[in-house]
Design a protein around this motif. Structure first.
Motif, PDB file in Angstrom:
ATOM      1  N   TYR A   8       0.846  -1.181   0.000  1.00  0.00           N
ATOM      2  CA  TYR A   8       0.000   0.000   0.000  1.00  0.00           C
ATOM      3  C   TYR A   8       0.889   1.241   0.000  1.00  0.00           C
ATOM      4  N   HIS A  14      -4.772   8.402   2.962  1.00  0.00           N
ATOM      5  CA  HIS A  14      -5.136   7.084   3.450  1.00  0.00           C
ATOM      6  C   HIS A  14      -4.385   6.020   2.651  1.00  0.00           C
ATOM      7  N   PHE A  23       3.717   0.720   2.698  1.00  0.00           N
ATOM      8  CA  PHE A  23       3.497  -0.341   3.679  1.00  0.00           C
ATOM      9  C   PHE A  23       3.358  -1.687   2.979  1.00  0.00           C
ATOM     10  N   GLY A  26       3.090  -3.771   8.074  1.00  0.00           N
ATOM     11  CA  GLY A  26       4.421  -3.464   8.535  1.00  0.00           C
ATOM     12  C   GLY A  26       4.483  -2.010   8.966  1.00  0.00           C
ATOM     13  N   TYR A  35     -14.117  -2.946   8.496  1.00  0.00           N
ATOM     14  CA  TYR A  35     -12.989  -2.929   9.406  1.00  0.00           C
ATOM     15  C   TYR A  35     -12.734  -1.509   9.893  1.00  0.00           C
ATOM     16  N   TYR A  77      -9.460   0.620  11.469  1.00  0.00           N
ATOM     17  CA  TYR A  77      -8.037   0.642  11.731  1.00  0.00           C
ATOM     18  C   TYR A  77      -7.685   1.975  12.365  1.00  0.00           C
ATOM     19  N   GLN A  88      -4.312   4.693  13.167  1.00  0.00           N
ATOM     20  CA  GLN A  88      -2.922   5.036  12.865  1.00  0.00           C
ATOM     21  C   GLN A  88      -2.526   6.240  13.703  1.00  0.00           C
ATOM     22  N   GLN A 133       3.056   6.435  12.789  1.00  0.00           N
ATOM     23  CA  GLN A 133       3.213   5.016  13.072  1.00  0.00           C
ATOM     24  C   GLN A 133       2.453   4.164  12.063  1.00  0.00           C
ATOM     25  N   LYS A 134       2.491   2.869  12.260  1.00  0.00           N
ATOM     26  CA  LYS A 134       1.855   1.989  11.294  1.00  0.00           C
ATOM     27  C   LYS A 134       0.351   1.920  11.513  1.00  0.00           C
ATOM     28  N   VAL A 135      -0.320   1.374  10.523  1.00  0.00           N
ATOM     29  CA  VAL A 135      -1.756   1.188  10.587  1.00  0.00           C
ATOM     30  C   VAL A 135      -2.042  -0.068  11.415  1.00  0.00           C
ATOM     31  N   PHE A 148      -4.852  -2.754  13.210  1.00  0.00           N
ATOM     32  CA  PHE A 148      -6.200  -3.303  13.182  1.00  0.00           C
ATOM     33  C   PHE A 148      -6.891  -3.083  14.524  1.00  0.00           C
ATOM     34  N   PHE A 195      -9.376   4.855  10.381  1.00  0.00           N
ATOM     35  CA  PHE A 195      -9.795   4.514   9.032  1.00  0.00           C
ATOM     36  C   PHE A 195     -10.818   3.395   9.068  1.00  0.00           C
ATOM     37  N   ALA A 201      -8.209  -4.087  -0.223  1.00  0.00           N
ATOM     38  CA  ALA A 201      -8.827  -3.268   0.813  1.00  0.00           C
ATOM     39  C   ALA A 201      -8.981  -1.835   0.330  1.00  0.00           C
ATOM     40  N   PHE A 250      -9.801   1.881   1.723  1.00  0.00           N
ATOM     41  CA  PHE A 250      -9.860   2.668   2.945  1.00  0.00           C
ATOM     42  C   PHE A 250     -10.604   3.976   2.706  1.00  0.00           C
ATOM     43  N   GLY A 251     -11.324   4.403   3.740  1.00  0.00           N
ATOM     44  CA  GLY A 251     -11.894   5.732   3.704  1.00  0.00           C
ATOM     45  C   GLY A 251     -10.805   6.773   3.889  1.00  0.00           C
ATOM     46  N   GLN A 252     -11.213   8.019   3.774  1.00  0.00           N
ATOM     47  CA  GLN A 252     -10.266   9.125   3.888  1.00  0.00           C
ATOM     48  C   GLN A 252      -9.768   9.308   5.320  1.00  0.00           C
TER      49      GLN A 252
END
Lengths: 110, 111
Positions: A35, A42, A88, A101, B33, B35, B37, B41-43, B45, B91, B100, B102-104
């Motif tokens: 991604y 996003h 990512f 990641g 889902y 998520y 962030q 940092q990382k996304v 779940f 998200f 996947a 994702f929304g904004q």
């Protein structure tokens, strides 16, 4: 979810140069996805790899899945300012949950 | 591209207040889902929601969090008593054919 490690965390690239970001796992992965997230944006899906040794290309981007399905790489050639963002890797589980990641944040020097 | 719309885009709230984040899918999918962030940092779940029930939740998704689909279309994430460390981008996402979307996102700032 399955854990994936990404290196490097940051990549500062001169415009026109190439770079590679890596995604590694200690276990065999069923798939790997990549991604891109622009600053303030996003995550946007780029690609999915599922086969051992698979290589896919999208213009200047080359994605590779390792033979042992424990690592993956994203190689970008002739970097442009539009490549700025965080890349990512992620693993999609059987119930469609993504484990990301930490990402590689790319900045480009013009 | 299949869309997921999130509102609000930015929410500022005082610590201890309740917030509701909303997600509106363009079509009537069953799997959704959330998520999170944290800045830089990382996304991560949070929770998956299937057929109007929680399918799986992470350790982040404690009793302060809840998800609902109150009217069959909107999909909400509620944080009952916000803490400073809840400040993050949230998200909503849906998956179609293993991709996947994702929304904004909603940027939540707890002060």
């Amino acid at each position: 979810g399955q854990q994936v490690m990404q290196i490097p965390q940051y990549q500062h690239v001169q415009e026109g140069e190439d770079f590679t970001t890596y995604c590694n796992s200690s276990t065999t992965l069923s798939n790997i996805q990549w991604y891109k997230q622009r600053p303030g944006g996003h995550p946007v899906f780029l690609i999915q790899l599922v086969k051992s040794g698979e290589v896919k290309k999208q213009k200047r981007l080359t994605f590779q899945f390792g033979e042992a399905k424990k690592n993956s790489s994203l190689h970008i050639t002739a970097t442009q300012t539009t490549d700025v963002g965080t890349y990512f890797c992620a693993v999609l589980s059987n119930d469609y949950k993504l484990s990301f990641g930490a990402g590689t944040t790319v900045t480009v020097r013009a | 591209e299949p869309e997921v719309t999130q509102t609000p885009s930015h929410q500022v709230t005082q610590m201890g207040q309740e917030v509701i984040l909303r997600c509106v899918p363009i079509s009537n999918h069953l799997y959704f889902y959330w998520y999170r962030q944290i800045l830089g940092q990382k996304v991560e779940f949070l929770v998956s929601f299937y057929n109007n029930e929680i399918s799986e939740k992470s350790e982040i998704f404690d009793d302060q969090f809840s998800v609902e689909r109150p009217d069959g279309s909107n999909f909400t994430l509620k944080i009952r008593s916000t803490k400073l460390e809840d400040s993050a981008m949230y998200f909503c996402a849906r998956v179609q054919d293993t991709e996947a979307f994702f929304g904004q996102g909603t940027r939540l700032t707890v002060v």
